[in-house]
Design an enzyme around this catalytic site. Sequence first.
Site, mmCIF file in Angstrom:
data_model
loop_
_atom_site.group_PDB
_atom_site.id
_atom_site.type_symbol
_atom_site.label_atom_id
_atom_site.label_comp_id
_atom_site.label_asym_id
_atom_site.label_seq_id
_atom_site.Cartn_x
_atom_site.Cartn_y
_atom_site.Cartn_z
ATOM 1 N N ASN A 19 93.279 58.017 41.281
ATOM 2 C CA ASN A 19 92.351 57.943 40.149
ATOM 3 C C ASN A 19 93.232 57.844 38.904
ATOM 4 O O ASN A 19 93.885 58.814 38.524
ATOM 5 C CB ASN A 19 91.494 59.203 40.134
ATOM 6 C CG ASN A 19 90.235 59.109 39.303
ATOM 7 O OD1 ASN A 19 89.599 60.129 39.058
ATOM 8 N ND2 ASN A 19 89.833 57.938 38.866
ATOM 9 N N CYS A 81 86.591 65.291 33.476
ATOM 10 C CA CYS A 81 87.106 64.609 34.672
ATOM 11 C C CYS A 81 88.156 65.511 35.298
ATOM 12 O O CYS A 81 89.140 65.870 34.639
ATOM 13 C CB CYS A 81 87.693 63.255 34.304
ATOM 14 S SG CYS A 81 88.503 62.427 35.686
ATOM 15 N N ASN A 169 79.418 67.531 34.365
ATOM 16 C CA ASN A 169 78.891 66.177 34.484
ATOM 17 C C ASN A 169 78.038 66.121 35.756
ATOM 18 O O ASN A 169 78.233 66.909 36.685
ATOM 19 C CB ASN A 169 80.013 65.136 34.503
ATOM 20 C CG ASN A 169 81.048 65.392 35.587
ATOM 21 O OD1 ASN A 169 81.011 66.411 36.274
ATOM 22 N ND2 ASN A 169 81.981 64.487 35.753
ATOM 23 N N HIS A 171 76.251 65.286 39.317
ATOM 24 C CA HIS A 171 76.643 64.803 40.637
ATOM 25 C C HIS A 171 75.459 64.860 41.581
ATOM 26 O O HIS A 171 74.684 65.827 41.585
ATOM 27 C CB HIS A 171 77.786 65.645 41.219
ATOM 28 C CG HIS A 171 79.070 65.478 40.494
ATOM 29 N ND1 HIS A 171 80.002 64.528 40.837
ATOM 30 C CD2 HIS A 171 79.578 66.124 39.413
ATOM 31 C CE1 HIS A 171 81.024 64.602 40.003
ATOM 32 N NE2 HIS A 171 80.788 65.566 39.129
ATOM 33 N N GLU A 223 81.679 56.705 40.943
ATOM 34 C CA GLU A 223 81.709 57.429 39.678
ATOM 35 C C GLU A 223 80.880 56.731 38.608
ATOM 36 O O GLU A 223 80.960 55.516 38.452
ATOM 37 C CB GLU A 223 83.150 57.583 39.175
ATOM 38 C CG GLU A 223 83.974 58.565 39.991
ATOM 39 C CD GLU A 223 85.209 59.027 39.239
ATOM 40 O OE1 GLU A 223 85.068 59.499 38.081
ATOM 41 O OE2 GLU A 223 86.309 58.897 39.792
ATOM 42 N N CYS A 232 87.866 61.776 42.945
ATOM 43 C CA CYS A 232 87.081 62.341 41.843
ATOM 44 C C CYS A 232 87.166 63.854 41.956
ATOM 45 O O CYS A 232 86.652 64.435 42.923
ATOM 46 C CB CYS A 232 85.635 61.867 41.908
ATOM 47 S SG CYS A 232 84.576 62.576 40.626
ATOM 48 N N GLY A 233 87.827 64.498 40.987
ATOM 49 C CA GLY A 233 88.021 65.940 41.057
ATOM 50 C C GLY A 233 86.730 66.717 40.915
ATOM 51 O O GLY A 233 86.443 67.628 41.707
ATOM 52 N N THR A 234 85.911 66.368 39.900
ATOM 53 C CA THR A 234 84.641 67.077 39.760
ATOM 54 C C THR A 234 83.740 66.784 40.953
ATOM 55 O O THR A 234 82.961 67.646 41.381
ATOM 56 C CB THR A 234 83.925 66.670 38.455
ATOM 57 O OG1 THR A 234 83.758 65.250 38.420
ATOM 58 C CG2 THR A 234 84.710 67.127 37.230
ATOM 59 N N GLY A 235 83.861 65.574 41.518
ATOM 60 C CA GLY A 235 83.073 65.233 42.696
ATOM 61 C C GLY A 235 83.452 66.065 43.903
ATOM 62 O O GLY A 235 82.586 66.509 44.672
#
Length: 289
Positions: A19, A81, A169, A171, A223, A232-235
């Site tokens: 990413n 992010c 954010n 998801h 994303e 995707c870290g938050t994902g």
Amino acid sequence: MPVRLPSRLSFHKYQGLGNDFILVDNRHQPQPCLTPEEAVALCNRRFGVGADGVIFLLPGQEGADFSMRLFNSDGSEAEMCGNGIRCLARFLQDLGIPGQDGAYQIHTLAGRIVPQVRPDGLVTVDMGIPRLLAGQIPTTLAKPEEKVVRQPLQVGGREWAVTAVSMGNPHCVVFLEEGGSLEELDLERVGPLFEHHPAFPERTNTEFAQVLSPTRLRLRVWERGAGATLACGTGACAVLVAAVLEERAESQATVELPGGNLEIRWDPSTQHVWMTGPALHVFSGTTAG
């Protein structure tokens, strides 16, 4: 024709599990020095530098050491992010700003986030407390004060069972049941349909996941604002939280992404989610403009 690149801009390319981001030292002013259109031009992989987004290192506010802003490759702005903030922490170290025990207080549009560069080079991030109520995410899949767990959602001519989580954010997490294949999933087709579904008024990131064991998960991600990315870290954090809510996994697990693995832990005592993974400098340069 792409927007012309900004002239004589110094930039630094970093990546976390593939990413990738363009980092700009923006400490001389409180607002990003580029427009969203210029960020799109920089992110273009044929006419620009190429990246999933542009991250600006800005002066701190509200008592934080620094601030972070992120324009996605489509020009939209993300609240936060996970891979990006790991890259930002590595960038700060490369600038010769060590932080307190390698940790930095970073103000983001999702609140204060604290990444820490460890002696082994990995970066651990306190991602804060996940937001689980429909009104916080936001989504119309339930009443604002209710959680969204295994809710039916019609997308692309079929019904999916989805769990919604915000890590600052939005998801939308979908677990493929036994017999489902992440490799055969037509992500380029269904990803945009989820992202722009009217049930998510601010659009959504979407994770398609498989449970390999209670401590090992695998996912592919679409994303919001960037499309299919390698990580995707938050994902990854949202997937672990969703797996716990659906009683599919334990509160700590390895999450496999196309670009590599992240270690995710949802602390049952504090409710904070912790993420650990790599962040690497790729190259630095200056645009000709």
